[in-house]
Scaffold this motif. Structure first.
Motif, short mmCIF file in Angstrom:
data_model
loop_
_atom_site.label_atom_id
_atom_site.label_comp_id
_atom_site.label_asym_id
_atom_site.label_seq_id
_atom_site.Cartn_x
_atom_site.Cartn_y
_atom_site.Cartn_z
N ARG A 22 0.84 -1.20 0.00
CA ARG A 22 0.00 0.00 0.00
C ARG A 22 0.87 1.24 0.00
NH1 ARG A 22 -5.12 -1.57 2.79
NH2 ARG A 22 -5.86 -3.08 1.28
N ILE A 23 0.41 2.24 -0.72
CA ILE A 23 1.01 3.57 -0.70
C ILE A 23 -0.03 4.45 -0.05
CG2 ILE A 23 1.77 5.51 -2.12
CD1 ILE A 23 2.55 3.29 -4.22
N GLY A 24 0.30 5.00 1.09
CA GLY A 24 -0.68 5.83 1.79
C GLY A 24 -1.79 4.97 2.37
N ASP A 25 -3.02 5.21 1.94
CA ASP A 25 -4.15 4.46 2.46
C ASP A 25 -4.71 3.52 1.38
OD1 ASP A 25 -5.80 5.98 0.72
OD2 ASP A 25 -6.11 7.49 2.25
N LYS A 26 -5.83 2.92 1.66
CA LYS A 26 -6.44 1.96 0.74
C LYS A 26 -6.69 2.53 -0.65
CE LYS A 26 -10.66 -0.75 0.23
NZ LYS A 26 -11.86 -1.26 0.88
N TRP A 27 -7.02 3.82 -0.73
CA TRP A 27 -7.43 4.42 -1.99
C TRP A 27 -6.30 5.15 -2.72
CZ3 TRP A 27 -11.86 2.48 -3.29
CH2 TRP A 27 -12.73 2.06 -2.30
N ALA A 28 -5.19 5.42 -2.06
CA ALA A 28 -4.14 6.26 -2.63
C ALA A 28 -3.61 5.74 -3.97
CB ALA A 28 -2.99 6.42 -1.63
N GLY A 29 -3.32 4.45 -4.05
CA GLY A 29 -2.80 3.90 -5.31
C GLY A 29 -3.79 4.06 -6.45
N LEU A 61 -7.15 12.47 -0.66
CA LEU A 61 -6.54 13.52 -1.48
C LEU A 61 -5.72 14.48 -0.62
CD1 LEU A 61 -9.49 14.16 -3.91
CD2 LEU A 61 -7.18 13.46 -4.59
N ARG A 62 -6.23 14.84 0.53
CA ARG A 62 -5.49 15.73 1.44
C ARG A 62 -4.21 15.08 1.92
NH1 ARG A 62 -10.62 18.03 4.88
NH2 ARG A 62 -11.30 19.54 3.31
N ALA A 63 -4.26 13.78 2.22
CA ALA A 63 -3.05 13.07 2.66
C ALA A 63 -2.03 13.01 1.53
CB ALA A 63 -3.41 11.66 3.13
N LEU A 64 -2.48 12.74 0.31
CA LEU A 64 -1.57 12.72 -0.84
C LEU A 64 -0.97 14.10 -1.08
CD1 LEU A 64 -3.65 10.45 -3.24
CD2 LEU A 64 -1.41 9.90 -2.24
N GLU A 65 -1.77 15.13 -0.88
CA GLU A 65 -1.28 16.50 -1.03
C GLU A 65 -0.25 16.80 0.06
OE1 GLU A 65 -3.12 21.00 -1.60
OE2 GLU A 65 -4.40 19.41 -0.80
N LEU A 69 2.57 14.30 -3.08
CA LEU A 69 2.33 13.45 -4.26
C LEU A 69 1.30 14.05 -5.21
CD1 LEU A 69 2.24 10.05 -2.37
CD2 LEU A 69 4.18 11.12 -3.52
N VAL A 70 0.43 14.88 -4.68
CA VAL A 70 -0.66 15.49 -5.45
C VAL A 70 -0.69 16.98 -5.14
CG1 VAL A 70 -3.19 15.61 -5.64
CG2 VAL A 70 -2.07 13.40 -5.55
N VAL A 71 -1.01 17.77 -6.15
CA VAL A 71 -1.22 19.20 -5.95
C VAL A 71 -2.68 19.52 -6.25
CG1 VAL A 71 -0.49 19.87 -8.29
CG2 VAL A 71 -0.32 21.50 -6.44
N ARG A 72 -3.24 20.37 -5.43
CA ARG A 72 -4.63 20.82 -5.60
C ARG A 72 -4.57 22.22 -6.19
NH1 ARG A 72 -8.26 23.96 -2.54
NH2 ARG A 72 -10.40 23.21 -2.59
#
Length: 120
Positions: A22-29, A61-65, A69-72
């Motif tokens: 897993r990368i981050g949480d269940k949904w991150a990948g 999305l906030r965790a990835l940001e 890893l992600v920009v909003r």
């Protein structure tokens, strides 16, 4: 403009859900996969990720940001809207995700057997 995301992009019994990597949480990948072809709006992400609640998607999305890893981005010009896009760091995870997915597919039967034998 990027092509619409396929609503069936993630099979309900997809190896990505079975993978112990897993990368981050269940949904991150899966979010990273959705963003690999370019920026997406929240509503676009909800199409293939229909099993995730809006609240959990927002948290992911906030965790990835937060992890870079992600920009909003808030887009203005006529209608204001928010888009999410992979950063170069997030994009660098696409290769390892490919390897993790290939591993899960190669070990699919073993993963299913292990999950089934561990179930009460």
């Amino acid at each position: 403009m990027t092509a619409p995301l396929d609503p069936e992009m993630f099979d309900p019994v997809c190896p990505s859900d079975l993978s112990p990597i897993r990368i981050g949480d269940k949904w991150a990948g899966m979010i990273i996969r959705c963003l690999e072809d370019g920026p997406r709006r929240f509503s676009e992400l909800r199409v293939p990720l229909r099993r995730v609640t809006a609240k959990v998607l927002t948290q992911s999305l906030r965790a990835l940001e937060r992890d870079g890893l992600v920009v909003r981005r808030v887009r203005t010009g006529g209608v204001r809207h928010v888009e999410y896009e992979l950063t170069p760091l997030g994009r660098s995870l696409l290769g390892p995700l490919d390897v993790a997915c290939a591993w899960a597919e190669a070990h699919w039967e073993q993963l299913l057997d292990a999950r089934e034998s561990a179930s009460p």
